[in-house]
Design an enzyme around this catalytic site. Structure first.
Site, short mmCIF file in Angstrom:
data_model
loop_
_atom_site.label_atom_id
_atom_site.label_comp_id
_atom_site.label_asym_id
_atom_site.label_seq_id
_atom_site.Cartn_x
_atom_site.Cartn_y
_atom_site.Cartn_z
N ASP A 22 10.85 1.80 -0.77
CA ASP A 22 10.01 1.37 0.59
C ASP A 22 9.57 0.18 0.30
O ASP A 22 9.26 -0.15 -0.91
CB ASP A 22 9.05 2.37 1.11
CG ASP A 22 8.00 1.53 1.88
OD1 ASP A 22 8.22 1.17 3.04
OD2 ASP A 22 6.97 1.63 1.63
N ASP B 266 4.80 5.03 0.43
CA ASP B 266 3.46 5.35 0.62
C ASP B 266 2.87 5.41 2.00
O ASP B 266 1.57 5.86 2.16
CB ASP B 266 2.67 3.87 0.20
CG ASP B 266 3.10 2.90 1.33
OD1 ASP B 266 4.23 2.68 1.79
OD2 ASP B 266 2.16 1.94 1.45
N ASP C 84 6.77 7.16 6.07
CA ASP C 84 8.09 7.46 5.03
C ASP C 84 8.04 8.87 4.68
O ASP C 84 9.00 9.52 4.08
CB ASP C 84 7.53 6.81 3.61
CG ASP C 84 7.47 5.39 3.73
OD1 ASP C 84 8.15 4.89 4.18
OD2 ASP C 84 6.53 4.79 3.07
P1 ADP Z 1 7.62 -1.77 7.57
O1 ADP Z 1 8.64 -0.76 6.82
O2 ADP Z 1 7.72 -2.97 6.88
O3 ADP Z 1 6.09 -0.95 7.36
P2 ADP Z 1 7.46 -1.31 10.33
O4 ADP Z 1 8.30 -0.48 10.82
O5 ADP Z 1 5.74 -0.76 10.10
O6 ADP Z 1 7.79 -2.07 9.07
O7 ADP Z 1 7.23 -2.44 11.23
C1 ADP Z 1 8.57 -3.47 11.59
C2 ADP Z 1 8.09 -4.72 12.24
O8 ADP Z 1 7.29 -4.29 13.38
C3 ADP Z 1 7.26 -5.68 11.57
O9 ADP Z 1 7.79 -6.34 10.52
C4 ADP Z 1 6.55 -6.41 12.80
O10 ADP Z 1 7.55 -7.45 13.02
C5 ADP Z 1 6.49 -5.46 13.86
N1 ADP Z 1 5.23 -4.85 13.69
C6 ADP Z 1 4.77 -3.58 13.34
N2 ADP Z 1 3.31 -3.48 13.59
C7 ADP Z 1 2.81 -4.53 14.25
C8 ADP Z 1 1.46 -4.95 14.54
N3 ADP Z 1 0.33 -4.26 14.29
N4 ADP Z 1 1.65 -6.42 15.19
C9 ADP Z 1 2.62 -7.09 14.98
N5 ADP Z 1 3.89 -6.60 14.94
C10 ADP Z 1 3.77 -5.46 14.40
MG MG Z 2 5.26 1.06 3.23
#
Ligand code: ADP
Ligand code: MG
Length: 287
Positions: free
Chosen positions: A38, A232, A236
């Site tokens: 991840d 983490d 996941d």
């Molecule tokens: P990661 O695998 O990096 O944790 P996520 O699937 O949680 O990614 O999030 C993907 C995308 O969604 C982020 O890169 C962002 O663009 C958007 N995103 C997620 N949570 C938020 C938030 N709290 N505020 C703004 N954008 C968010």
């Molecule tokens: Mg992570």
């Protein structure tokens, strides 16, 4: 497999900070030939910081107030930045997280959207003029989020997370051990590739929705591979269960640790090639 040598192996691992839930996972670790990491919190430290903000004071206030409703590390970065700038946070009237895309909130009767391109286009927000800025941030490995108020584009915020120092060495060792290394993330392709490049990973699976992470692991297994998943986050957990060996980052969420077969203390990635070495030494002794 003699129970004694398995016990010795898991004991040796535990002394190093590699906690196997059961001896059978030592055998599973021995068979691995692919590993999926991840991005946020696994390859990177998972403590992102705001590096750039463009927009007016109202946009910043609504942005930061809206993020109070989110538990995402990106939200933490934005709240910390606003706090440093002595922000008065406003009360959030409504809040919803849109997994993999961003957040939507209602504050002072206004609708706030914060997130990626997909979130904006899904809400008919015109972001055409911002493509160049987005690309610039993403090429630097930053996560850029767009801000819209009542359907109008109002600003952009970029956040950067640094890679774990030992990630480069850990990935090099994993490759030398004959494993195919992948990085998996919900973040966009360009940011993901920029981070992957810094640590020497060339197989990137980006823009994966939380509920799709396990499917991506299954696809690699379908190629006949024995796959480890390292993660983490709560997101996941299904992928950790699906993988042949699920490896949780000790500094991660309780949900990930529970879903995994192995936990590495302190999130030290060098413990993964070490776990593989211990599994090889143990299984060799058995045969
Ligand atoms: P990661 O695998 O990096 O944790 P996520 O699937 O949680 O990614 O999030 C993907 C995308 O969604 C982020 O890169 C962002 O663009 C958007 N995103 C997620 N949570 C938020 C938030 N709290 N505020 C703004 N954008 C968010
Ligand atoms: Mg992570």
């Amino acid at each position: 497999a003699t129970p004694t040598s398995i016990m010795v192996g898991t004991g040796r691992a535990a002394e190093s900070g590699i906690l196997f839930k059961g001896g059978e996972h030592l055998e599973g670790t021995h068979q691995l030939n692919a590993i999926v990491l991840d991005k946020t919190g696994t390859v990177t430290k998972g403590k992102p910081e705001v590096t750039d903000f463009s927009g007016d004071q109202e946009a910043l206030q609504l942005l930061a107030s809206a993020e109070k409703g989110s538990e995402h590390p990106l939200a933490g970065a934005i709240i910390a930045y606003a706090t440093e700038n002595e922000m008065d946070f406003l009360e959030v009237e409504e809040f919803i997280a849109i997994p993999g895309h961003g957040i939507e909130a209602r504050i002072s009767g206004k609708q706030i959207l914060v997130g990626n391109r997909k979130l904006m286009t899904d809400h008919q927000v015109d972001i055409e003029n911002n493509e160049e800025t987005l690309v610039k941030f993403e090429s630097e490995g930053k996560t850029a989020m767009l801000i819209a108020i009542d359907g109008e584009y109002r600003g952009i915020v970029a956040v950067a997370d640094v890679i774990k120092e030992s990630a480069i060495q850990a990935i090099k060792e994993l490759k030398e051990q004959g494993l195919e290394v992948f990085m998996l993330t919900g973040d966009n392709e360009r940011t993901a590739h920029a981070i992957a490049k810094q640590v020497g990973i060339n197989q990137v699976i980006a823009q994966v929705l939380p509920e799709e992470k396990a499917d991506r692991v299954k696809e690699i297994q379908a190629q006949g591979k024995k796959v480890a998943m390292v993660g983490d986050g709560v997101n996941d957990a299904p992928a950790l269960v699906t993988a042949d060996i699920g490896i949780a980052i000790g500094t991660g969420t309780e949900v990930a640790i529970e879903a995994a077969d192995v936990t590495i203390l302190g999130g030290e990635l060098l413990l993964i090639p070490k776990a593989i070495r211990i599994s090889h030494a143990t299984i060799r002794n058995i045969r």
